[in-house]
Design a protein around this motif. Structure first.
Motif, PDB file in Angstrom:
ATOM      1  N   GLY A  75       0.814  -1.208   0.000  1.00  0.00           N
ATOM      2  CA  GLY A  75       0.000   0.000   0.000  1.00  0.00           C
ATOM      3  C   GLY A  75       0.850   1.262   0.000  1.00  0.00           C
ATOM      4  N   LEU A  76       1.956   1.240   0.741  1.00  0.00           N
ATOM      5  CA  LEU A  76       2.849   2.398   0.786  1.00  0.00           C
ATOM      6  C   LEU A  76       3.491   2.652  -0.571  1.00  0.00           C
ATOM      7  N   ILE A  77       3.930   1.589  -1.226  1.00  0.00           N
ATOM      8  CA  ILE A  77       4.531   1.732  -2.558  1.00  0.00           C
ATOM      9  C   ILE A  77       3.530   2.362  -3.523  1.00  0.00           C
ATOM     10  N   VAL A  78       2.288   1.922  -3.446  1.00  0.00           N
ATOM     11  CA  VAL A  78       1.241   2.505  -4.296  1.00  0.00           C
ATOM     12  C   VAL A  78       1.054   3.985  -3.971  1.00  0.00           C
ATOM     13  N   LEU A  79       0.963   4.306  -2.698  1.00  0.00           N
ATOM     14  CA  LEU A  79       0.708   5.687  -2.278  1.00  0.00           C
ATOM     15  C   LEU A  79       1.805   6.629  -2.756  1.00  0.00           C
ATOM     16  N   LEU A  80       3.034   6.165  -2.750  1.00  0.00           N
ATOM     17  CA  LEU A  80       4.161   7.014  -3.130  1.00  0.00           C
ATOM     18  C   LEU A  80       4.181   7.365  -4.614  1.00  0.00           C
ATOM     19  N   GLN A  81       3.311   6.764  -5.389  1.00  0.00           N
ATOM     20  CA  GLN A  81       3.231   7.088  -6.819  1.00  0.00           C
ATOM     21  C   GLN A  81       2.434   8.359  -7.078  1.00  0.00           C
ATOM     22  N   PHE A  82       1.738   8.854  -6.050  1.00  0.00           N
ATOM     23  CA  PHE A  82       0.879  10.018  -6.227  1.00  0.00           C
ATOM     24  C   PHE A  82       1.600  11.316  -5.855  1.00  0.00           C
ATOM     25  N   ASN A  83       0.908  12.439  -6.024  1.00  0.00           N
ATOM     26  CA  ASN A  83       1.495  13.726  -5.664  1.00  0.00           C
ATOM     27  C   ASN A  83       1.593  13.879  -4.144  1.00  0.00           C
ATOM     28  N   THR A  84       2.328  14.903  -3.730  1.00  0.00           N
ATOM     29  CA  THR A  84       2.622  15.077  -2.298  1.00  0.00           C
ATOM     30  C   THR A  84       1.354  15.245  -1.468  1.00  0.00           C
ATOM     31  N   PHE A  85       0.405  16.020  -1.976  1.00  0.00           N
ATOM     32  CA  PHE A  85      -0.837  16.228  -1.238  1.00  0.00           C
ATOM     33  C   PHE A  85      -1.574  14.905  -1.041  1.00  0.00           C
ATOM     34  N   SER A  86      -1.631  14.097  -2.086  1.00  0.00           N
ATOM     35  CA  SER A  86      -2.316  12.806  -1.995  1.00  0.00           C
ATOM     36  C   SER A  86      -1.606  11.870  -1.030  1.00  0.00           C
ATOM     37  N   ILE A  87      -0.286  11.915  -0.999  1.00  0.00           N
ATOM     38  CA  ILE A  87       0.468  11.081  -0.066  1.00  0.00           C
ATOM     39  C   ILE A  87       0.115  11.453   1.368  1.00  0.00           C
ATOM     40  N   ALA A  88       0.107  12.740   1.657  1.00  0.00           N
ATOM     41  CA  ALA A  88      -0.248  13.193   3.004  1.00  0.00           C
ATOM     42  C   ALA A  88      -1.677  12.803   3.355  1.00  0.00           C
ATOM     43  N   LEU A  89      -2.579  12.951   2.396  1.00  0.00           N
ATOM     44  CA  LEU A  89      -3.978  12.585   2.609  1.00  0.00           C
ATOM     45  C   LEU A  89      -4.105  11.089   2.885  1.00  0.00           C
ATOM     46  N   GLY A  90      -3.335  10.291   2.147  1.00  0.00           N
ATOM     47  CA  GLY A  90      -3.367   8.849   2.351  1.00  0.00           C
ATOM     48  C   GLY A  90      -2.850   8.447   3.721  1.00  0.00           C
ATOM     49  N   VAL A  91      -1.839   9.134   4.208  1.00  0.00           N
ATOM     50  CA  VAL A  91      -1.302   8.840   5.541  1.00  0.00           C
ATOM     51  C   VAL A  91      -2.350   9.125   6.614  1.00  0.00           C
TER      52      VAL A  91
END
Length: 316
Positions: free
Chosen positions: A129-145
């Motif tokens: 899931g983390l590897i997938v999340l890191l493919q997105f933009n910075t805002f989306s990464i923070a939102l996912g966390v």
């Protein structure tokens, strides 16, 4: 040893003769059951808000279709994180699962895997899931966390509130924010309304699901909206599904959607209405089938949004 070699058979309410039980090596089957791979409805329900949001963002951005790369990432992420969430839930709930007829055959209470093995498997899924999340933009990464907060608290809610389905909605509807954020790098009112609508939808379908266990839940002290609503489940579903449909329509309007999107929402509302009309809260098998039918609902909304994006792009 990480891989279990003890396979005492499938979980009671699992899909029968699934590839998990017929093709996977015996030592891997308990882990597949922890992740609920034999019950794909769970990751579909987690995936739909992501895909709806991606399609709604395509409408707002004037694109002809949702970003295919985002769609693939959301699919992989939904499967991985749904599996991680179920594994985490089983670790937390082992004392309850041992006492409920439908769940005592799950891998941990059945002795197919140890808690330590389950925790290792949880970490492996979370890494995907983390590897997938890191493919997105910075805002989306923070939102996912941030999404990890409702995921972490959900398993404990059934012990302290009659509304654990609300907290499931907080977690399972998060993708309604992610699809939009992946395109625009920010949020607006449209995805927020889509998210809130998803919460009402989740409470509705999981109330139906929870009616399977209401007798056992009462015995072991597990709380749920199924027990809370009881014989008033049908009017509660009317309110929940109506609110979901209204909020989805408002989200579509704010995204400047056209007739196809609203047609999808209307057809979806008819499907939800069918669930309400036919439900028998004392028929566990029927409740399970109605719960699973929300996969169809997801397709209806997604088709409406996607067709609308294509039409708008073609005639722009």
């Amino acid at each position: 040893m990480f891989f279990s070699t003890k396979d005492t058979g499938p979980v009671a309410d699992a899909v029968k003769k699934h590839w998990v039980d017929t093709r996977l090596p015996a030592g891997l089957r308990p882990y597949a059951r922890l992740a609920r791979w034999e019950r794909p409805i769970g990751w579909w329900l987690l995936l739909w808000p992501c895909w709806w949001s991606a399609a709604l963002a395509a409408i707002a951005a004037g694109n002809g279709w949702p970003n295919p790369w985002h769609m693939l990432l959301f699919f992989v992420g939904a499967v991985a994180m749904r599996g991680a969430g179920c594994t985490y839930n089983d670790i937390v709930d082992v004392d309850i699962d041992e006492q409920v007829e439908r769940t005592r055959s799950r891998p941990i209470p059945a002795g197919q895997v140890t808690k330590t093995q389950a925790k290792i498997f949880l970490v492996l899924q979370a890494l995907v899931g983390l590897i997938v999340l890191l493919q997105f933009n910075t805002f989306s990464i923070a939102l996912g966390v941030v999404s990890l907060v409702p995921v972490a608290v959900y398993p404990f809610m059934k012990r302290i509130t009659n509304w654990p389905q609300l907290f499931l909605g907080f977690a399972f509807s998060w993708g309604a924010l992610m699809g939009w954020a992946a395109v625009f790098g920010e949020l607006s009112l449209a995805p927020v309304l889509l998210y809130i609508g998803g919460i009402f939808w989740t409470i509705g379908y999981d109330t139906i699901y929870a009616h399977q266990d209401k007798e056992d839940d009462a015995l072991v002290g597990v709380k749920s909206t199924a027990r809370l609503f009881g014989d008033k489940t049908r009017p509660a579903l009317i309110a929940l599904y109506a609110l979901a449909s209204i909020l989805f329509a408002l989200a579509a309007a704010l995204a400047d959607a056209g007739p196809a999107a609203f047609a999808g929402i209307l057809l979806g509302a008819l499907h939800l209405g069918w669930q309400i009309v036919v439900i028998d809260i004392d028929d566990g098998e029927q409740c399970l089938e109605l719960f699973r039918s929300n996969k169809i609902y997801g397709w209806i909304l997604f088709a409406g949004f996607t067709v609308d994006a294509l039409i708008s792009w073609m005639f722009a």
